[in-house]
Design an enzyme around this catalytic site. Structure first.
Site, PDB file in Angstrom:
ATOM      1  N   PHE A  98     -14.016   2.634   5.171  1.00 27.89           N
ATOM      2  CA  PHE A  98     -13.354   2.060   4.177  1.00 27.89           C
ATOM      3  C   PHE A  98     -12.909   2.915   2.884  1.00 27.89           C
ATOM      4  O   PHE A  98     -13.673   3.519   2.362  1.00 27.89           O
ATOM      5  CB  PHE A  98     -14.065   0.895   3.922  1.00 27.89           C
ATOM      6  CG  PHE A  98     -13.294  -0.194   3.021  1.00 27.89           C
ATOM      7  CD1 PHE A  98     -12.273  -0.941   3.623  1.00 27.89           C
ATOM      8  CD2 PHE A  98     -13.555  -0.234   1.682  1.00 27.89           C
ATOM      9  CE1 PHE A  98     -11.509  -1.582   2.954  1.00 27.89           C
ATOM     10  CE2 PHE A  98     -12.657  -1.129   1.017  1.00 27.89           C
ATOM     11  CZ  PHE A  98     -11.664  -1.879   1.535  1.00 27.89           C
ATOM     12  N   VAL A  99     -11.571   3.013   2.874  1.00 23.71           N
ATOM     13  CA  VAL A  99     -10.990   3.504   1.738  1.00 23.71           C
ATOM     14  C   VAL A  99     -10.219   3.037   0.648  1.00 23.71           C
ATOM     15  O   VAL A  99      -9.665   1.782   1.191  1.00 23.71           O
ATOM     16  CB  VAL A  99     -10.059   4.856   2.296  1.00 23.71           C
ATOM     17  CG1 VAL A  99     -11.064   6.034   3.031  1.00 23.71           C
ATOM     18  CG2 VAL A  99      -9.009   4.357   3.244  1.00 23.71           C
ATOM     19  N   LYS A 148      -6.768   6.713  10.785  1.00 26.21           N
ATOM     20  CA  LYS A 148      -8.191   6.281  11.368  1.00 26.21           C
ATOM     21  C   LYS A 148      -8.142   6.402  12.955  1.00 26.21           C
ATOM     22  O   LYS A 148      -7.823   5.462  13.459  1.00 26.21           O
ATOM     23  CB  LYS A 148      -8.791   5.067  11.165  1.00 26.21           C
ATOM     24  CG  LYS A 148      -8.983   4.797   9.695  1.00 26.21           C
ATOM     25  CD  LYS A 148      -9.623   3.463   9.290  1.00 26.21           C
ATOM     26  CE  LYS A 148      -9.758   3.061   7.940  1.00 26.21           C
ATOM     27  NZ  LYS A 148     -10.719   1.943   7.734  1.00 26.21           N
ATOM     28  N   GLY A 174       0.844  -1.217   0.201  1.00 26.53           N
ATOM     29  CA  GLY A 174      -0.021  -0.017   0.087  1.00 26.53           C
ATOM     30  C   GLY A 174       0.915   1.305   0.015  1.00 26.53           C
ATOM     31  O   GLY A 174       0.336   2.377  -0.777  1.00 26.53           O
ATOM     32  N   GLU A 218       4.097   4.204   6.016  1.00 24.15           N
ATOM     33  CA  GLU A 218       2.830   3.196   5.853  1.00 24.15           C
ATOM     34  C   GLU A 218       1.451   3.990   5.149  1.00 24.15           C
ATOM     35  O   GLU A 218       1.346   5.243   5.347  1.00 24.15           O
ATOM     36  CB  GLU A 218       2.172   2.908   7.297  1.00 24.15           C
ATOM     37  CG  GLU A 218       0.943   1.920   7.434  1.00 24.15           C
ATOM     38  CD  GLU A 218       1.083   0.518   6.741  1.00 24.15           C
ATOM     39  OE1 GLU A 218       1.427   0.567   5.637  1.00 24.15           O
ATOM     40  OE2 GLU A 218       1.370  -0.233   7.591  1.00 24.15           O
ATOM     41  N   ASP A 275      -4.977   2.277  10.991  1.00 22.45           N
ATOM     42  CA  ASP A 275      -6.233   2.256  11.712  1.00 22.45           C
ATOM     43  C   ASP A 275      -5.993   1.667  13.137  1.00 22.45           C
ATOM     44  O   ASP A 275      -6.146   2.480  14.168  1.00 22.45           O
ATOM     45  CB  ASP A 275      -7.104   1.449  10.714  1.00 22.45           C
ATOM     46  CG  ASP A 275      -6.852   0.070  10.145  1.00 22.45           C
ATOM     47  OD1 ASP A 275      -5.736  -0.718  10.793  1.00 22.45           O
ATOM     48  OD2 ASP A 275      -7.221  -0.196   9.332  1.00 22.45           O
TER      49      ASP A 275
END
Length: 184
Positions: A161-162, A140, A53, A108, A112
């Site tokens: 949620f992305v 988050k 990511g 990162e 979350d």
């Protein structure tokens, strides 16, 4: 260069809409790059990106850093193809660089629960870096259950949620040039 910037996107039968635009993201990355350049002046930090990511965020962020720096990557898994963390962290690739005595910035895409970041801090501290800090594109805050110290945060977001801009849903959507949220 044209980027993939649709108004809405459908992945795995779910509809997503724009949450953060390309312009908002780039403005924030420039501010983060400026701050990192100031904070690490004369230190030559090494950025450790968390795959998969963080590669897009790290790539763009580094372009705004105006001091010498290096990069390496590691890879973890805590999601698989799901929308929520499994609660377990698995190492899939370790760093190649020797970070003993180095100034390390862990990068990162999203924090979350804080589980992965907490795990990585403990792991990397064992290698004896001169300093260890963290940068994340998204945090988050409501979902964070593990204590994490984030020095550089792109955006604090609700527990949504992305996807897009490196973030995926079952490995799809990473190539989107903006951040999207799931439509209710």
């Amino acid at each position: 260069m044209d980027q993939y910037l649709p108004e809405k996107v459908n992945i795995n039968g779910e509809q997503f809409r724009i949450y953060l635009t390309q312009e908002e993201i780039q403005q924030r990355l420039k501010a983060l790059g400026d701050q990192i350049s100031l904070d690490y002046k004369d230190k030559k930090p090494i950025f450790i990106g968390v795959l998969n990511g963080a590669f897009v965020f790290l790539s763009d962020l580094m372009r705004y850093v105006t001091i010498p720096c290096e990069v390496d990557f590691l890879k973890l898994s805590s999601y698989g193809d799901e929308k929520v963390s499994s609660g377990n962290v698995t190492d899939l690739k370790n760093i190649d660089a020797n970070i003993k005595g180095r100034h390390v910035i862990l990068v990162e895409d999203i924090v979350d629960t804080g589980l992965s970041m907490n795990y990585l801090f403990k792991k990397l501290k064992q290698f004896g870096p001169a300093s260890l800090s963290a940068a994340t594109l998204l945090h988050k805050t409501e979902a964070t259950h593990h204590e994490v110290e984030l020095k550089y945060v792109g955006f604090k977001i609700a527990n949504l949620f992305v996807l897009g801009y490196g973030l995926d849903y079952a490995q799809e959507g990473r190539n989107l040039g903006q951040i999207y949220i799931l439509e209710e």
